[in-house]
Design a protein around this motif. Structure first.
Motif, PDB file in Angstrom:
ATOM      1  N   TRP A   1       0.831  -1.200   0.000  1.00 43.39           N
ATOM      2  CA  TRP A   1       0.000   0.000   0.000  1.00 43.39           C
ATOM      3  C   TRP A   1       0.871   1.257   0.000  1.00 43.39           C
ATOM      4  N   SER A   2       1.883   1.307   0.877  1.00 48.65           N
ATOM      5  CA  SER A   2       2.725   2.502   0.952  1.00 48.65           C
ATOM      6  C   SER A   2       3.522   2.691  -0.333  1.00 48.65           C
ATOM      7  N   LEU A   3       3.980   1.586  -0.932  1.00 52.80           N
ATOM      8  CA  LEU A   3       4.743   1.679  -2.183  1.00 52.80           C
ATOM      9  C   LEU A   3       3.850   2.117  -3.338  1.00 52.80           C
ATOM     10  N   ALA A   4       2.606   1.626  -3.347  1.00 58.48           N
ATOM     11  CA  ALA A   4       1.677   2.024  -4.397  1.00 58.48           C
ATOM     12  C   ALA A   4       1.416   3.527  -4.335  1.00 58.48           C
ATOM     13  N   LYS A   5       1.237   4.048  -3.114  1.00 62.95           N
ATOM     14  CA  LYS A   5       1.008   5.479  -2.956  1.00 62.95           C
ATOM     15  C   LYS A   5       2.224   6.283  -3.411  1.00 62.95           C
TER      16      LYS A   5
ATOM     17  N   LYS B   1      -1.020   2.550 -13.128  1.00 62.47           N
ATOM     18  CA  LYS B   1      -2.476   2.639 -12.987  1.00 62.47           C
ATOM     19  C   LYS B   1      -2.811   3.848 -12.124  1.00 62.47           C
ATOM     20  N   VAL B   2      -2.970   4.985 -12.747  1.00 65.12           N
ATOM     21  CA  VAL B   2      -3.208   6.230 -12.032  1.00 65.12           C
ATOM     22  C   VAL B   2      -4.591   6.208 -11.411  1.00 65.12           C
ATOM     23  N   THR B   3      -4.663   6.521 -10.122  1.00 71.96           N
ATOM     24  CA  THR B   3      -5.944   6.640  -9.431  1.00 71.96           C
ATOM     25  C   THR B   3      -6.327   8.109  -9.376  1.00 71.96           C
TER      26      THR B   3
ATOM     27  N   ILE C   1     -17.033   3.213  -3.770  1.00 72.57           N
ATOM     28  CA  ILE C   1     -16.985   1.823  -3.300  1.00 72.57           C
ATOM     29  C   ILE C   1     -15.551   1.496  -2.883  1.00 72.57           C
ATOM     30  N   PRO C   2     -15.277   1.418  -1.577  1.00 68.06           N
ATOM     31  CA  PRO C   2     -13.935   1.006  -1.138  1.00 68.06           C
ATOM     32  C   PRO C   2     -13.740  -0.490  -1.398  1.00 68.06           C
TER      33      PRO C   2
ATOM     34  N   ASP D   1      -6.965   7.381  -1.314  1.00 67.91           N
ATOM     35  CA  ASP D   1      -7.134   7.877  -2.682  1.00 67.91           C
ATOM     36  C   ASP D   1      -7.967   9.165  -2.708  1.00 67.91           C
ATOM     37  N   GLY D   2      -7.777  10.021  -1.689  1.00 69.87           N
ATOM     38  CA  GLY D   2      -8.468  11.299  -1.640  1.00 69.87           C
ATOM     39  C   GLY D   2      -9.854  11.247  -1.035  1.00 69.87           C
TER      40      GLY D   2
END
Length: 306
Positions: free
Chosen positions: A84-88, A163-165, A178-179, A273-274
């Motif tokens: 998760w931290s690396l993805a962010k 994969k840009v969020t 939807i989480p 994700d904001g």
């Protein structure tokens, strides 16, 4: 040198050039041309010079025309890193990191190498659909990432494949959020009602986390007071530091805790994700929770906004 030797040398040179040209477009590689520098290539591919040197085992920044340079972004996992931290950090998602690296679980280890999806060099025969399958994207996402109006791509073209969020921090419709979360064996994750979802142990109803989507304009101070009032029903309310060793709590707006003789409860409000989410973590006030709760937090740490 004899004429025949000259012809042989020329033929050999042409063969080497042809072989290099045919393989130069291989995804993740760049055929170095005269005038290329590591700094210039780092700017082109969105990497640092150090990352290029590390990916190619270079001891200096000196490169030579005709050599192939790997521009795939690779990192070495450090202690405390999570998917998760690396993805962010690298502007991708947990799902894409797992897809690209062939990971079957969210577990990673210090010293492990990971490919970070960043760019791909289009080679002869490539299609947007084929590239999308390799990097866990849809064709529409690829086109949007690269400002493409059609599915036509060209050999030598560089495409962004992370994969840009979309950043929803400036506003979103909470009723449509939807989480997403993939539960581990022994748990299930489902919607309870609009804007409310639950991660539940299948073996013990005392272990669950309710996930609530909070409106974009919510006041954090008011949310904290509501959490305190809710927790007071159990006992004394304590605010916990959000920068503790558990990755899930890092970056939270606040972490509140209370317990009685049977139950412990944490309320966490943080942005994913904001999007502002409220997590109500419910578990037994028992020694067994020391093994169960961290497992639940690991799952919560992979949550994504769909």
């Amino acid at each position: 040198m004899k004429k025949s030797s000259l012809f042989k040398s020329a033929a050999l040179a042409l063969t080497i050039t042809a072989l290099s040209a045919s393989s130069a477009g291989a995804s993740g590689f760049h055929l170095i041309k005269k005038g290329d520098t590591l700094w210039g290539l780092s700017q082109k591919y969105g990497l640092t010079v150090h990352q290029l040197m590390d990916s190619n085992n270079l001891s200096s920044s000196l490169i030579y025309a005709g050599d192939k340079l790997r521009f795939e972004k690779r990192i070495t996992i450090e202690k405390g890193d999570t998917l998760w931290s690396l993805a962010k950090e690298h502007h991708t998602t947990v799902g894409q990191l797992k897809h690209v690296n062939g990971l079957k679980s969210d577990t990673i280890y210090a010293g492990q190498k990971l490919i970070i999806p960043a760019f791909v060099l289009v080679r002869t025969g490539d299609t947007l659909w084929g590239i999308s399958q390799t990097y866990g994207l849809t064709v529409d996402e690829l086109k949007r990432n690269n400002g493409l109006k059609s599915s036509l791509i060209f050999t030598g073209q560089v495409l962004k494949v992370n994969k840009v969020t979309p950043d929803k921090s400036t506003g979103y419709d909470a009723d449509k959020i939807i989480p997403g979360l993939t539960p581990r064996p022994g748990y299930y994750y489902t919607a309870e009602e609009p804007r409310k979802f639950i991660l539940q142990s299948a073996n013990d109803d005392y272990y669950f986390t309710r996930v609530e989507v909070i409106g974009a304009g919510a006041d954090i101070g008011s949310l904290k007071k509501q959490a305190q009032n809710e927790l007071r029903l159990l006992g004394k309310v304590t605010e916990l530091p959000s920068d503790n060793s558990l990755p899930f709590y890092k970056g939270a707006e606040f972490v509140m805790h209370a317990h009685d003789s049977d139950v412990q409860k944490n309320i966490v409000v943080k942005r994913v994700d904001g999007v502002l989410l409220k997590f109500t973590i419910h578990f037994r006030n028992a020694e067994e929770s020391e093994g169960i709760v961290p497992e639940m937090l690991k799952m919560l740490n992979t949550i994504e906004i769909k």
